[in-house]
Design a protein around this motif. Structure first.
Motif, PDB file in Angstrom:
ATOM      1  N   GLU A   1       0.828  -1.212   0.000  1.00 35.76           N
ATOM      2  CA  GLU A   1       0.000   0.000   0.000  1.00 35.76           C
ATOM      3  C   GLU A   1       0.856   1.252   0.000  1.00 35.76           C
ATOM      4  OE1 GLU A   1      -3.426   1.748  -0.631  1.00 35.76           O
ATOM      5  OE2 GLU A   1      -3.319  -0.411  -0.262  1.00 35.76           O
TER       6      GLU A   1
ATOM      7  N   ASN B   1       2.089   1.856  -3.443  1.00 36.52           N
ATOM      8  CA  ASN B   1       1.031   2.395  -4.289  1.00 36.52           C
ATOM      9  C   ASN B   1       0.811   3.880  -4.014  1.00 36.52           C
ATOM     10  OD1 ASN B   1      -1.240   2.320  -6.099  1.00 36.52           O
ATOM     11  ND2 ASN B   1      -2.561   2.294  -4.285  1.00 36.52           N
ATOM     12  N   ILE B   2       0.806   4.250  -2.714  1.00 42.05           N
ATOM     13  CA  ILE B   2       0.604   5.666  -2.359  1.00 42.05           C
ATOM     14  C   ILE B   2       1.758   6.510  -2.890  1.00 42.05           C
ATOM     15  CG2 ILE B   2       0.422   7.268  -0.414  1.00 42.05           C
ATOM     16  CD1 ILE B   2      -0.885   5.020   1.198  1.00 42.05           C
TER      17      ILE B   2
ATOM     18  N   ARG C   1       1.242   7.161  -6.550  1.00 41.10           N
ATOM     19  CA  ARG C   1       0.151   8.099  -6.821  1.00 41.10           C
ATOM     20  C   ARG C   1       0.543   9.521  -6.461  1.00 41.10           C
ATOM     21  NH1 ARG C   1      -4.708   5.910  -8.135  1.00 41.10           N
ATOM     22  NH2 ARG C   1      -4.943   8.039  -8.945  1.00 41.10           N
TER      23      ARG C   1
ATOM     24  N   GLU D   1      -9.221  11.711  -3.653  1.00 39.86           N
ATOM     25  CA  GLU D   1      -8.179  10.677  -3.646  1.00 39.86           C
ATOM     26  C   GLU D   1      -7.028  11.054  -2.727  1.00 39.86           C
ATOM     27  OE1 GLU D   1      -8.317   8.582  -8.008  1.00 39.86           O
ATOM     28  OE2 GLU D   1      -7.507  10.607  -7.893  1.00 39.86           O
ATOM     29  N   LYS D   2      -6.647  12.320  -2.753  1.00 41.74           N
ATOM     30  CA  LYS D   2      -5.561  12.737  -1.860  1.00 41.74           C
ATOM     31  C   LYS D   2      -5.963  12.532  -0.408  1.00 41.74           C
ATOM     32  CE  LYS D   2      -3.177  16.496  -2.828  1.00 41.74           C
ATOM     33  NZ  LYS D   2      -2.729  17.920  -2.898  1.00 41.74           N
TER      34      LYS D   2
ATOM     35  N   LYS E   1      -8.082  10.359   0.741  1.00 39.36           N
ATOM     36  CA  LYS E   1      -8.120   8.922   1.025  1.00 39.36           C
ATOM     37  C   LYS E   1      -6.716   8.384   1.300  1.00 39.36           C
ATOM     38  CE  LYS E   1      -8.562   6.120  -2.439  1.00 39.36           C
ATOM     39  NZ  LYS E   1      -9.102   5.360  -3.579  1.00 39.36           N
ATOM     40  N   TYR E   2      -5.752   8.782   0.479  1.00 39.76           N
ATOM     41  CA  TYR E   2      -4.395   8.263   0.658  1.00 39.76           C
ATOM     42  C   TYR E   2      -3.751   8.798   1.939  1.00 39.76           C
ATOM     43  CZ  TYR E   2      -4.738   6.483  -4.102  1.00 39.76           C
ATOM     44  OH  TYR E   2      -5.133   5.798  -5.216  1.00 39.76           O
TER      45      TYR E   2
ATOM     46  N   LYS F   1      -5.007   6.758   4.722  1.00 47.36           N
ATOM     47  CA  LYS F   1      -4.298   5.475   4.765  1.00 47.36           C
ATOM     48  C   LYS F   1      -2.926   5.635   5.419  1.00 47.36           C
ATOM     49  CE  LYS F   1      -6.427   3.187   0.765  1.00 47.36           C
ATOM     50  NZ  LYS F   1      -6.184   2.592  -0.566  1.00 47.36           N
TER      51      LYS F   1
END
Length: 1017
Positions: free
Chosen positions: A32, A35-36, A39, A50-51, A53-54, A57
Motif C-alpha cells: 500500500e 502504491n501511495i 500516486r 483521492e488525496k 483517502k491516501y 491510509k
C-alpha cells in the motif's frame, strides 16, 4: 473519522485486519505504501477525494506502528483546502505525523493563521486544536497574539474561546518567554466573570499556569477566584451538564483552590472570611458513600481544600475538624480512601499545633501498619515516624520493634532505620536507646546498616555512665545460640573496650568473655574476624597481670592468622602478637578510644536522603531496594586479546545498603580502637563495605552464620550439590533466606526444557504455578508469565522483579499484589537482545500464603539460542563464507572432552533443537556434521554463524568443534554455549556424571589439521 463512502480505505483496513501474522501485515502495508508513493508522484492527476483517502491510509499505517517517511507535504497541503472534509484530514494527520521542529510546519503557518482569524468557527476550532497539540516555538511566535485576541473577543462563541484558552495554555507552558502576557492581569480578571462554565474552566487552567510563574501580577484575580468558589459551593447557576454526581463542577473547584495556593497569604478579612466559609462547607459536606465515582469527585475537592487550609494556616478549630475527618478516612474499609487519609494526615504534620490532635488517632494508625496493602503500610510508617515525640516515642518504637519481625522484607531496612532514629532523638534515657538498638540488630540484623551500630558505639564511648550497662547487655546477647553477625561485631567491640568494667560479675571474667566471643569466630566473615582479633588484643591489655593460660590461647590464634590470605587480618595478627609481648606498655598503645566529636548523626542524614512523600516515589524506592538487595549475578570472563578463556560462573553477594561516607569517621575510629590505636600505621583501617575486596578477595560470598569459609560445595546456600553448578542457579536462594516450601518437580529440568521449547511450566509448589509462553522474533521476544493460585485462599504480597543481565533489556508489566483464589494472572515481559552473551536473567518472586512467606529466584529461558534463526545453506553458499572467516577471533576451534556419547543423528537433533540447522552431506566425512544459523541482536543485527563438529567414531566422549561468525564476541559465546550443552546434556539431576577414570586420548582424527574437509573447510 468518517470513513463512510471511502471504499478504498475500508478495504485496506479489512485486508490488514484479516492478515494471519505480522509478516503478512507488513507485506500488505508495504504494498500500500508503494502504491501511495506512486500516486503522490503524479499528484497533478489526484482529485481532492483521492488525496484525502491516501492521507487517511498513511495515518492508519502510522497508527499501526510503521514508519511513514513520505507524503508529509500532501498532508500539509490539505490544510489550505477550501472544504471541511479535506481540511479536517490535513489538520489531524499533520498533528499526528509532524513534530514541532518539522520544517514542513513553516509552510502551514499562513494557512493556519488565516483559519484562526477567519469567520468560520469550525475552521477556527480545527486550527486551535492543531496549534495546541503541536505547541512549537514558531507557532507561539507567529500565532499567540491571534489566539489571545480570540480568547478576549466578545463576538466569538464559547466553544471557540474555550479552545483558544487551552491553546494559549499549551503555548505558554511550552514557550513562556515567547508568549507575551504582560498586562494580562486585568484581562484575566474580566475573563473570571465569564458565565459559561466551559470557558471559565479553561480560563482557570490558564490562570494556574500564569500565577505559578508570577503570582504578584495577579493579586486582583484573587477575590474573583473566591467568588467563583462561593458560587460553586452554593451551586448557584451551575448548569446540569456541569454537575457530576450532585457535585457542581468538581474540576473547576479543584483548579480554583489550586490557584489560591500560589498566593502567599490573604490579608483582606472579608475575603478570608468568605473563603473559610466555603472551605467549612466543603469539609462539612464531604463523606464516604458507596458510589465510587461520587467518592472520587468529592474527595478530589476535599483533599484540595485540605491543602488550601494548611496553606492558609487556618485556626486550630478548623485544623481539628480536618484531622477528625481524616480520622474517619483511615478507619474505612476501602484501601484507596485509607491511603489518602494517611497521606494527607502526614502532610498535616507540617502545620503547627496539630500533632497533639493527630496523636488521638495513634491506635488506628498502628492498626494500618498491619494492613495487607504495602503502600498503606508505608504511609502509616511515615505518619508514625513524623508524629513521634518525647511523649509517645516509647510506645511507637516498641510497636515498630514488634512489627519488625513480621514486616515485609522490602520495608525492614526503612523500618529499622526509622526506629533507630526515633530512639536516638527521643530516648528518655540512654540505656533505653541501647536496648532498642540491640533489639533491632537481634530481630533484623540483615536490614540494620553499619551506620546504626556505629552510632550506638559513639553514644557508649561518649557516655561513661553507659559503658558498664552496654557491656553487660552485649554479654547477655552473646549467650544466645543463634546470633547475627552484626550483633557479634557490636558485642565484640563493646566487650573489647569495656569488659574490664564487668570483672566482678559472674560469667564476666576475661577467660569467660574470651571463650564466648571465640565461639563465634568460625561463623563470621573476614571483616568481623578483624574486629575479633582487635577484641582479643584489648582483652589481653586489660588483663594485668596477664593470665598465662589466656595469653597462650590468644597468642595461638594470632600465630594461626599470621599467614592468613587476607592482608588486613594478617597484618593485625602479626602486629598484635608483637605488641602483646610488650607487657605493661601495651596499656599505652591500646588505650581506650577518646570521645568522638559531636557531629550530625549519619542516620538523620541518611533518612533525609531517602525521605519519600508520594506513592510514585515510594514505588521507585521499593524497586531500587529490590534491585540492590542480595542479588544473584552471573558473569563470564570475556575474551581477552583474542584468546579463549575458561568460562567462569561467579556468584556475587551484592550489598543491600550503600556505604555512607559520612560514617567514615566512625568506622576509622572503630578500627583504631580495635586495632593498635591511632599511633599505628594507617593501613590498619578496615572499611566494612569494601566492595572491591568483596569481589576479588578470598571470601567473595558471605555465607550464613555457621558456614565458615565457603567452599565450592556450599557456594549456593540452601541447595544440595548439583551435577552442574549452573543448574543450582535455577532456584538460587540467597544468603539466609531458606524457604520451608519445597518446589514440585525439578526446577533445573523445567528450565532446560523451556530452553528448547516456547511454552511450559517454569516453577510449581503447593501454592503457585508459574507457566511461560514465549514468542521470539529476530532480536526481540515477548514472554507471558502465567501466575496461577492453586488454593482457595488468596496469595498476598506478591512481588516480582526481573534481574536482567547487561546484554538484555527487559520490561515486566505490573504484577498484581494479590492473586485471588483459583485465579491466574498474566504478566507480559518484553525482551530485547542487545549483544551476544550466555548470562541468564533471573525472576525474583515472593508471595505470602497465610503466615508462610515464600521467595524464589528462577532463571528465565531468554537464552542465547532464542535469538538464533535456523537457516539451511548449500555448498555453494557455505564454502565462500567459511573461507572468508580466517582464524581467531572470528573463527575459534577447541577439542571438547567429557561429552556424553551421542550418535551422529542424536547430535544433529540436539543441534536442530537449538535452532542450529544441520546440513547433511555438506561435509564429505560421514563422521562430521556442519550447521548454520543466523543470530539477531541490536548490536549485530542479522549475523551468520557457521559450525563444524568432527567426531571420533572410536571415542564418542570427545570431539573437535570449530565455530565462525563475523563478530568475535558472538563466536566465543556461541562456542561456549554449544560446549556447555554437549558436556552437560540434561539428564536426571540426582545422578551425578561419572568421573573420568581414564586419561583423555589424543586421536589423529581430532588433532590432525589435514583431516579438515580435504582443504575445503
Amino acid at each position: 473519522m468518517a470513513l463512510s463512502g471511502m471504499r478504498g480505505l475500508s478495504v485496506f483496513i479489512s485486508d490488514v485486519r484479516n492478515c494471519q501474522n505480522k509478516e503478512q501485515e507488513r507485506l500488505r502495508v508495504d504494498k500500500e505504501l508503494g502504491n501511495i508513493r506512486i500516486r503522490f508522484k503524479n499528484e497533478k492527476g489526484l482529485t481532492p477525494y483521492e488525496k484525502k483517502k491516501y492521507v487517511w491510509k498513511m495515518l492508519y499505517i502510522y497508527m499501526l506502528g510503521y514508519d511513514v517517511d513520505f507524503g508529509h507535504m500532501e498532508a500539509v497541503s490539505l490544510i489550505s483546502a477550501p472544504k471541511y472534509p479535506e481540511k479536517q484530514v490535513g489538520y489531524i494527520v499533520t498533528s499526528c505525523l509532524l513534530n514541532e521542529n518539522h520544517d514542513f510546519l513553516r509552510l502551514a503557518i499562513n494557512s493556519v493563521r488565516n483559519d484562526i482569524i477567519g469567520r468560520n468557527e469550525t475552521f477556527q476550532c480545527l486550527a486551535l486544536t492543531m496549534v495546541g497539540n503541536i505547541g512549537g516555538r514558531e507557532f507561539a511566535e507567529s500565532l499567540a497574539p491571534d489566539v489571545q485576541k480570540l480568547l478576549i473577543s466578545s463576538s466569538c462563541r464559547p466553544l471557540v474561546r474555550k479552545k483558544a484558552a487551552l491553546c494559549l495554555l499549551r503555548l505558554y507552558r511550552k514557550n513562556p518567554d515567547v508568549v507575551n502576557v504582560d498586562g494580562w492581569s486585568d484581562r484575566m480578571t474580566q475573563l473570571l466573570d465569564e458565565r459559561d462554565m466551559g470557558v471559565l474552566t479553561s480560563v482557570m487552567s490558564l490562570l494556574v499556569a500564569l500565577v505559578s510563574n508570577n503570582h504578584d501580577a495577579y493579586w486582583n484575580c484573587l477575590p474573583k477566584c473566591v467568588k467563583t468558589l462561593e458560587r460553586l459551593a452554593r451551586n448557584q447557576d451551575i448548569p446540569q451538564e456541569y454537575t457530576y454526581y450532585g457535585i457542581p463542577s468538581p474540576w473547576l473547584q479543584v483548579k480554583t483552590m489550586r490557584v489560591l495556593q500560589y498566593f502567599p497569604t490573604i490579608e483582606d478579612p472579608n475575603t478570608r472570611r468568605s473563603l473559610f466559609d466555603v472551605l467549612q462547607r466543603i469539609l462539612m459536606g464531604t463523606d464516604v458513600v458507596k458510589n465510587v465515582n461520587k467518592n472520587n469527585a468529592s474527595h478530589a475537592v476535599l483533599f484540595e481544600a485540605l491543602a488550601l487550609v494548611m496553606h492558609l494556616d487556618a485556626e486550630k478549630e478548623m485544623m481539628s475538624q480536618c484531622v477528625a475527618l481524616l480520622g474517619k478516612f483511615i478507619a474505612v474499609r476501602e484501601p484507596n480512601i485509607r491511603y489518602l487519609g494517611l497521606e494527607n494526615m502526614t502532610r498535616m504534620l507540617m502545620v503547627t499545633d496539630v500533632q497533639d490532635i493527630i496523636k488521638r488517632h495513634q491506635a488506628q494508625i498502628i492498626t494500618s501498619l498491619k494492613d495487607p496493602d504495602i503502600s498503606i503500610r508505608r504511609r502509616a510508617l511515615d505518619l508514625l515516624y513524623g508524629m513521634c515525640d518525647v511523649t509517645n516515642a516509647k510506645d511507637i518504637v516498641e510497636e515498630l520493634l514488634q512489627y519488625l519481625s513480621t514486616a515485609d522484607f522490602a520495608m525492614r531496612e526503612e523500618l529499622a532505620l526509622k526506629a533507630a532514629i526515633l530512639a536516638e532523638k527521643f530516648a528518655p534515657d540512654l540505656s533505653w536507646y541501647v536496648d532498642v538498638i540491640l533489639q533491632l540488630i537481634d530481630k533484623a540484623g540483615d536490614f540494620v546498616s553499619d551506620d546504626i551500630w556505629f552510632r550506638v558505639v559513639q553514644f557508649v564511648t561518649n557516655n561513661e555512665d553507659l559503658q558498664p550497662y552496654a557491656a553487660a547487655k552485649a554479654r547477655e546477647y552473646l549467650d544466645k545460640p543463634a546470633l547475627h553477625e552484626t550483633m557479634v561485631k557490636v558485642s565484640a567491640y563493646l566487650l573489647g573496650e569495656y569488659s574490664h568494667l564487668l570483672a566482678r560479675r559472674p560469667g564476666c571474667s576475661p577467660k569467660e568473655i574470651f571463650a564466648i566471643i571465640h565461639e563465634k569466630l568460625p561463623t563470621v566473615s573476614t571483616a568481623t574476624v578483624a574486629i575479633l582479633l582487635s577484641t582479643y588484643a584489648k582483652i589481653l591489655m586489660h588483663t594485668q597481670p596477664p593470665d598465662p593460660e589466656l595469653q597462650q590461647q590468644i597468642w595461638a590464634i594470632f600465630n594461626k592468622y599470621e599467614s592468613y590470605i587476607d592482608a588486613e587480618i594478617q597484618q593485625r595478627a602479626v602486629e598484635y602478637f608483637v605488641l602483646s609481648r610488650k607487657g605493661v606498655a601495651l596499656m599505652d598503645i591500646l588505650a581506650e578510644m577518646p570521645k568522638f566529636p559531636e557531629r550530625q548523626s549519619a542516620l538523620l542524614k541518611k533518612a533525609e536522603d531517602t525521605e519519600v512523600d508520594t506513592a510514585e516515589q515510594s514505588a521507585i524506592k521499593l524497586r531500587t531496594q529490590q534491585q540492590t538487595s542480595n542479588a544473584l549475578t552471573v558473569t563470564d570472563q570475556p575474551p581477552v586479546n583474542g584468546s579463549v578463556p575458561v568460562s567462569q560462573l561467579t556468584l556475587v553477594k551484592m550489598p543491600s545498603t550503600t556505604y555512607n561516607k559520612d560514617a567514615n569517621f566512625v568506622e576509622q575510629g572503630l578500627t583504631q580502637a580495635n586495632g593498635t590505636s591511632s599511633r599505628l600505621d594507617s593501613q590498619t583501617s578496615l572499611p566494612s563495605e569494601d566492595l572491591l575486596g568483596d569481589l576479588l578477595g578470598p571470601l567473595a560470598i558471605e555465607g550464613p552464620p555457621g558456614a565458615g569459609v565457603p567452599t565450592e560445595q556450599n557456594m549456593v546456600s540452601g541447595l544440595e550439590a548439583s551435577p552442574n553448578e549452573s543448574d543450582a542457579l535455577a532456584l538460587a536462594p540467597i544468603g539466609e533466606q531458606s524457604n520451608s516450601v519445597q518446589p514440585i518437580g525439578n526446577i533445573a529440568e523445567r528450565f532446560h526444557a523451556l530452553c528448547l521449547k516456547d511454552s511450559g511450566v517454569l516453577y510449581e509448589d503447593p501454592y503457585i504455578q508459574i507457566g511461560i509462553k514465549a514468542d521470539w522474533r529476530a532480536h526481540q521476544g515477548r514472554l507471558v508469565l502465567f501466575l496461577g493460585n492453586k488454593n482457595t485462599s488468596p496469595l498476598l504480597s506478591v512481588q516480582a522483579l526481573i534481574l536482567p543481565p547487561a546484554h538484555l533489556k527487559m520490561e515486566l508489566s505490573l504484577v498484581p499484589e494479590t492473586i485471588p483464589p483459583r485465579a491466574q494472572v498474566q504478566c507480559p515481559l518484553e525482551v530485547v537482545n542487545i549483544r551476544p552473551s550466555r548470562d541468564v536473567a533471573v525472576l525474583d518472586l515472593s508471595y505470602k500464603f497465610g503466615t508462610t512467606m515464600v521467595n524464589v529466584k528462577l532463571r528465565l529461558p531468554a537464552v542465547l539460542n532464542k535469538f538464533l534463526h535456523p537457516i539451511s545453506m548449500s555448498a555453494e553458499e557455505f564454502f565462500p563464507q567459511w573461507r572468508s572467516l580466517t582464524g581467531p577471533p572470528l573463527k575459534l576451534q577447541e577439542v571438547v572432552r567429557g561429552v556424553k556419547p551421542l550418535s551422529l543423528p542424536e547430535m544433529a537433533n540436539l543441534f536442530n533443537s537449538f535452532q542450529l540447522t544441520v546440513s547433511p552431506g555438506l561435509d564429505p566425512n560421514p563422521d562430521n556434521l556442519v550447521a548454520s544459523s543466523t543470530f539477531y541482536s541490536e548490536s549485530t543485527r542479522a549475523m551468520l554463524c557457521l559450525i563444524r563438529v568432527e567426531t571420533d567414531p572410536s571415542d564418542r566422549t570427545q570431539l573437535r568443534m570449530t565455530v565462525a561468525s563475523g563478530d568475535p564476541a558472538l563466536t566465543f559465546e556461541l562456542k561456549e554455549f554449544i560446549k556447555e550443552q554437549l558436556v552437560s546434556i540434561p539428564t536426571a539431576p540426582s545422578t551425578p556424571p561419572a568421573p573420568q577414570t581414564q586419561p583423555p586420548v589424543a586421536t589423529a582424527g581430532l588433532t590432525d589439521p589435514g583431516a579438515m574437509l580435504a582443504g575445503l573447510l
